[in-house]
Design a protein around this motif. Sequence first.
Motif, short mmCIF file in Angstrom:
data_model
loop_
_atom_site.label_atom_id
_atom_site.label_comp_id
_atom_site.label_asym_id
_atom_site.label_seq_id
_atom_site.Cartn_x
_atom_site.Cartn_y
_atom_site.Cartn_z
N UNK A 42 -18.02 53.61 -36.95
CA UNK A 42 -18.91 52.45 -36.83
C UNK A 42 -18.47 51.33 -37.76
N UNK A 43 -18.11 51.69 -38.99
CA UNK A 43 -17.66 50.69 -39.96
C UNK A 43 -16.38 50.02 -39.49
N UNK A 44 -15.43 50.83 -39.04
CA UNK A 44 -14.13 50.29 -38.60
C UNK A 44 -14.30 49.40 -37.36
N UNK A 45 -15.21 49.79 -36.48
CA UNK A 45 -15.42 49.02 -35.25
C UNK A 45 -16.37 47.84 -35.45
N UNK A 46 -16.99 47.77 -36.64
CA UNK A 46 -17.94 46.71 -36.96
C UNK A 46 -19.13 46.72 -35.99
N UNK A 47 -19.67 47.93 -35.79
CA UNK A 47 -20.86 48.09 -34.97
C UNK A 47 -21.84 49.00 -35.71
N UNK A 48 -23.08 49.01 -35.25
CA UNK A 48 -24.09 49.89 -35.85
C UNK A 48 -23.85 51.33 -35.41
N UNK A 49 -24.33 52.27 -36.22
CA UNK A 49 -24.21 53.69 -35.85
C UNK A 49 -24.87 53.95 -34.50
N UNK A 50 -26.00 53.29 -34.26
CA UNK A 50 -26.69 53.48 -32.99
C UNK A 50 -25.83 53.08 -31.81
N UNK A 51 -24.99 52.07 -32.01
CA UNK A 51 -24.10 51.62 -30.94
C UNK A 51 -23.07 52.70 -30.61
N UNK A 52 -22.53 53.33 -31.64
CA UNK A 52 -21.55 54.41 -31.42
C UNK A 52 -22.19 55.52 -30.59
N UNK A 53 -23.41 55.93 -30.98
CA UNK A 53 -24.06 57.03 -30.28
C UNK A 53 -24.62 56.61 -28.92
N UNK A 54 -24.75 55.33 -28.69
CA UNK A 54 -25.17 54.87 -27.36
C UNK A 54 -24.11 55.20 -26.32
N UNK A 55 -22.84 55.13 -26.75
CA UNK A 55 -21.74 55.35 -25.81
C UNK A 55 -21.15 56.75 -25.90
#
Length: 200
Positions: A42-55
């Motif tokens: 999430x940090x490397x992609x510059x997105x929220x943790x919730x965004x990672x788990x959404x996909x």
Amino acid sequence: MTETIERPLTHAQEARRQRVIDAAIELALEGGYEAVQMRDVATRADVAMGTVYRYFTSKDHLLAATLVFWVEQLQDHLRQQPALGETPAARVLEVLDRALRAMNRQPTLVAAVFLSLSSPDPEAVRCQMKIAELMDAIVFEAIGTPAPIDTPVRSRMIGHIWYSSLVGWVNGWSSVDHVHNELRIAAELLLPNGLEMETH
């Protein structure tokens, strides 16, 4: 029972999903399977943790999805620059050798994604099935036309040998040369000259 309807991602959603995959690839290249932690992704992609788990439901789902992405890229590349061998066996071996050379350039990434392929996570399993489908198509297209009547079966068998040989290489008890030789033998046995052919 309620059926889940999957809606296509918007352009922005697809871009975020791809950033997550790219981040996972970078981390796996740097440190292998253990380096791919969802918070770091999430940090490397510059997105929220919730965004990672959404996909992606899990780390294994994410890593399996990176392999789907890689194989899709391989398929696109091969369609732009198809194998030029004179026989089906030669073309199939050329295609798989191209993939093998690419994998050999990034062994930590390959080891990481192969660990995910043994995961029971349902979404990772879906990726595993997609990878098998893509590899079948790649081999099928390399065989060309006219093709053996039972080409789908032969393509699938070559895919199984490809996967099992790679597992040995990833786990350190086999070499790239051994994988190449296994694939050469498989292609020559399953796609010999003089097969009964039909035009599809």
